[in-house]
Scaffold this motif. Structure first.
Motif, PDB file in Angstrom:
ATOM      1  N   UNK A 305       0.696  -0.888   0.403  1.00  0.00           N
ATOM      2  CA  UNK A 305       0.017  -0.233  -0.153  1.00  0.00           C
ATOM      3  C   UNK A 305       0.912   0.850   0.124  1.00  0.00           C
ATOM      4  N   UNK A 306       2.143   1.710   1.128  1.00  0.00           N
ATOM      5  CA  UNK A 306       2.921   2.814   0.680  1.00  0.00           C
ATOM      6  C   UNK A 306       3.394   2.618  -0.462  1.00  0.00           C
ATOM      7  N   UNK A 307       4.216   1.684  -1.407  1.00  0.00           N
ATOM      8  CA  UNK A 307       4.518   1.876  -2.388  1.00  0.00           C
ATOM      9  C   UNK A 307       3.199   2.165  -3.561  1.00  0.00           C
ATOM     10  N   UNK A 308       2.230   2.219  -3.629  1.00  0.00           N
ATOM     11  CA  UNK A 308       1.235   3.040  -4.010  1.00  0.00           C
ATOM     12  C   UNK A 308       1.171   4.333  -4.083  1.00  0.00           C
ATOM     13  N   UNK A 309       0.614   4.161  -3.080  1.00  0.00           N
ATOM     14  CA  UNK A 309       0.727   5.376  -2.299  1.00  0.00           C
ATOM     15  C   UNK A 309       2.003   6.431  -2.901  1.00  0.00           C
ATOM     16  N   UNK A 310       3.081   5.945  -2.862  1.00  0.00           N
ATOM     17  CA  UNK A 310       4.259   6.977  -3.364  1.00  0.00           C
ATOM     18  C   UNK A 310       3.721   6.931  -5.441  1.00  0.00           C
ATOM     19  N   UNK A 311       2.910   5.976  -5.455  1.00  0.00           N
ATOM     20  CA  UNK A 311       2.610   5.565  -6.991  1.00  0.00           C
ATOM     21  C   UNK A 311       1.790   7.121  -7.073  1.00  0.00           C
ATOM     22  N   UNK A 312       0.805   7.623  -6.193  1.00  0.00           N
ATOM     23  CA  UNK A 312      -0.164   8.252  -6.054  1.00  0.00           C
ATOM     24  C   UNK A 312       0.307   9.638  -6.874  1.00  0.00           C
ATOM     25  N   UNK A 313       1.581   9.903  -5.609  1.00  0.00           N
ATOM     26  CA  UNK A 313       2.139  11.182  -5.569  1.00  0.00           C
ATOM     27  C   UNK A 313       2.643  11.334  -6.824  1.00  0.00           C
ATOM     28  N   UNK A 314       3.398   9.995  -7.264  1.00  0.00           N
ATOM     29  CA  UNK A 314       4.547  10.846  -8.281  1.00  0.00           C
ATOM     30  C   UNK A 314       3.622  10.595  -9.957  1.00  0.00           C
ATOM     31  N   UNK A 315       2.119  10.054  -9.850  1.00  0.00           N
ATOM     32  CA  UNK A 315       1.676  10.203 -10.754  1.00  0.00           C
ATOM     33  C   UNK A 315       0.685  11.980 -10.513  1.00  0.00           C
ATOM     34  N   UNK A 316       0.756  12.172  -9.052  1.00  0.00           N
ATOM     35  CA  UNK A 316      -0.388  12.847  -9.182  1.00  0.00           C
ATOM     36  C   UNK A 316       0.828  15.007 -10.084  1.00  0.00           C
TER      37      UNK A 316
END
Length: 427
Positions: A305-316
Motif C-alpha cells: 500500500x505504501x508503494x501504491x501511495x508513492x505511485x499516486x503522489x508521483x503520478x499526480x
C-alpha cells in the motif's frame, strides 16, 4: 476454556477446502444487502443535507459519527452481556422503524434540518451497538480454522457495496427522492431481521459479567486486550494502518486530484481502482485461505500500500495540467496497489484479532478495534489536512507512505512468528 491464537513454531493447520457454513453465508448475504441500503441512505441524507449549506451538512455527519465513537465500547459490553444476536435483532428493528418513519416524514414538502439531524443521531447510536456485534458474528458462526476465509469474503462483499452504493444512491435520489431511499433501506433491514430470527450461532458462550457494573465490564475488555498475547501489537498495527491508509482515498486523493487539475470523473475512477484491488485480494484469500504467517503477510500488505501511495503522489505531481494515457494508467495501477495492500493487510490481521479474543469478550474486542481506528484516523485527518494546506498535498501523501512503511517494518518484527494455529488456553 476458550480458543485463542498463540505463537507456534510448527506449521499451522489451515482449512482451505471445507465449505463455509450455510448459516454464515445466509447471514452474510442479508448483512450485505442491509449494508447496501445503509450506504445508499447515508449518501442520500448527506446529499439532501448539502442543500442546507456546508455547515448543516457537517452537523448532520457529526450527528451520526459522534454517538458512534462515544458509545462504541458500551455497545460491545452490552453485546457480550446479553448476546450479539439479540443486540442485532433489536438494532435492525429500530432501524426498520426509523427508516419507515423517515419515509413518512418526507412525504411533506421539504426536509427540515432537524429531521436529518435526528436521522443521523439514530443511525449513529444504533451503529455503536450494532457494529461490535456484527464484527463478532463470523466467529460465532464458523469454525476458528475458517475465520480467514470467512472474513475475507465479508470484506470483499463490503467493498463491493461501497463501490456500488454511491452511484446507486445518486440514481435513486434523482428518481424518487429521500423517501424512496428510506423505504428501500427499511426493506433491507427487514431482510436481515428475518434472517437473524432464523439463524442461530453455532458457537456460543454463557453471558458474562452479569453482576458487574457496565462501566467496569467495558474496562474489562481493555484488560483482556492487554493480557492476551499478541492483541496489543495487533491493535497498535491496526491503529497505525488506519492513521495512514484510510486518509489516502478520503483526503489525500481528492487534494492531489484538485492540485493536478483532474476531473471528478477521473478521480472517481482512481478511487474505484482501489476498491477493485481490495476485492481481488479478498476473493483470492476467501478461495485459497490465508498465508501461514499472517503477521508477515499483513505487514507486507502495508508495504505494498505504501508503494501504491508513492505511485499516486508521483503520478499526480508529474501529470499536473498534462494528462496522458500512460499517466492515467499509472495512476489507476497505483490506486490498485493501495487497494491490494489494504486487502492483504485486513484479510490476514482481522482473523488474528477476532480469533485471539476470548469468546466472552468478542464484541468488546471488536469495539476496541473500531475505537482505535476511528480515533487514529480522526487525528491524522486533521494533521494531514493542515500539512497539505501549509505545504502541498504531495507532502501529505509522502507522510502517509512513510508512516505505512514504518508500520510495515514494526509489524514484520513484532508479529513475525504469529500463526493462525488455534490452541486451547484457560481464561
Amino acid at each position: 476454556m476458550t480458543l485463542s491464537y498463540a505463537v507456534r513454531r510448527r506449521p499451522p493447520r489451515r482449512d482451505v477446502g471445507s465449505p463455509l457454513p450455510a448459516s454464515y453465508l445466509a447471514w452474510l448475504a442479508a448483512a450485505t444487502v442491509s449494508q447496501l441500503g445503509d450506504v445508499v441512505l447515508g449518501f442520500s441524507v448527506g446529499w439532501v443535507a448539502a442543500d442546507h449549506g456546508g455547515t448543516a451538512a457537517g452537523l448532520v455527519l457529526a450527528a451520526g459519527s459522534l454517538p458512534s465513537v462515544l458509545l462504541l465500547l458500551l455497545g460491545g459490553t452490552i453485546a457480550d452481556r446479553f448476546g450479539a444476536r439479540r443486540v442485532m435483532i433489536a438494532g435492525d428493528a429500530v432501524m426498520l422503524a426509523a427508516s419507515l418513519g423517515l419515509a413518512l416524514a418526507v412525504l411533506h414538502p421539504g426536509t427540515p434540518l432537524w429531521l436529518l439531524l435526528a436521522a443521523g443521531v439514530v443511525r449513529g447510536v444504533v451503529f455503536a451497538f450494532y457494529s461490535p456485534s456484527a464484527g463478532s458474528m463470523p466467529r460465532r458462526l464458523v469454525a476458528d480454522a475458517q475465520l480467514t476465509r470467512a472474513l475475507a469474503l465479508r470484506q470483499g462483499a463490503a467493498q463491493t457495496v461501497l463501490l456500488l452504493g454511491a452511484p446507486l444512491a445518486g440514481i435513486l435520489v434523482a428518481a424518487g427522492g429521500l423517501g424512496s431511499v428510506a423505504l428501500l433501506d427499511a426493506g433491507t433491514f427487514l431482510v436481515v431481521l428475518v434472517v437473524l430470527l432464523l439463524v442461530r450461532p453455532r458457537y456460543t458462550t454463557p453471558p458474562s459479567d452479569r453482576g458487574v457494573p457496565v462501566w467496569r465490564a467495558a474496562l474489562d475488555g481493555v484488560r483482556v486486550v492487554y493480557r492476551t498475547p499478541g492483541l496489543v501489537s495487533a491493535l497498535t498495527l491496526l491503529a497505525g494502518a488506519a492513521a495512514f491508509l484510510l486518509p489516502t482515498m478520503s483526503l489525500v486523493l481528492p487534494l492531489l486530484a484538485r492540485d493536478a487539475g483532474w476531473s471528478a470523473a477521473a478521480t472517481g475512477v482512481v478511487a474505484g481502482a482501489q476498491g477493485v484491488g481490495i476485492v481481488v485480494i479478498t476473493v483470492v484469500v476467501a478461495r485459497r485461505g490465508g498465508a501461514r504467517r499472517p503477521g508477515v503477510a499483513a505487514s507486507g500488505g502495508l508495504a505494498v500500500a505504501a508503494l501504491g501511495q508513492v505511485g499516486l503522489v508521483v503520478a499526480a505531481t508529474t501529470s499536473a495540467g498534462v494528462a496522458t494515457p500512460a499517466g492515467e494508467w499509472a495512476t489507476v495501477a497505483a490506486a490498485g496497489l493501495v487497494g491490494a495492500g489494504s486487502g492483504l493487510f485486513t484479510s490476514h490481521l482481522g482473523p488474528v484479532v477476532l480469533g485471539s479474543a476470548p469468546r466472552t469478550h468478542l464484541a468488546r474486542v471488536q469495539a476496541l478495534v473500531g475505537f482505535v481506528q476511528v480515533l487514529a484516523v480522526t487525528l491524522t485527518n486533521a494533521v494531514l489536512g493542515a500539512l497539505a494546506s501549509a505545504t502541498s498535498p504531495a507532502a501529505a501523501g509522502g507522510v502517509c507512505a512513510l508512516g505505512l512503511l514504518g508500520c510495515a517494518t514494526a509489524g514484520a518484527v513484532a508479529l513475525r512468528r504469529l500463526t493462525l494455529d488455534p490452541v486451547e488456553s484457560a481464561q
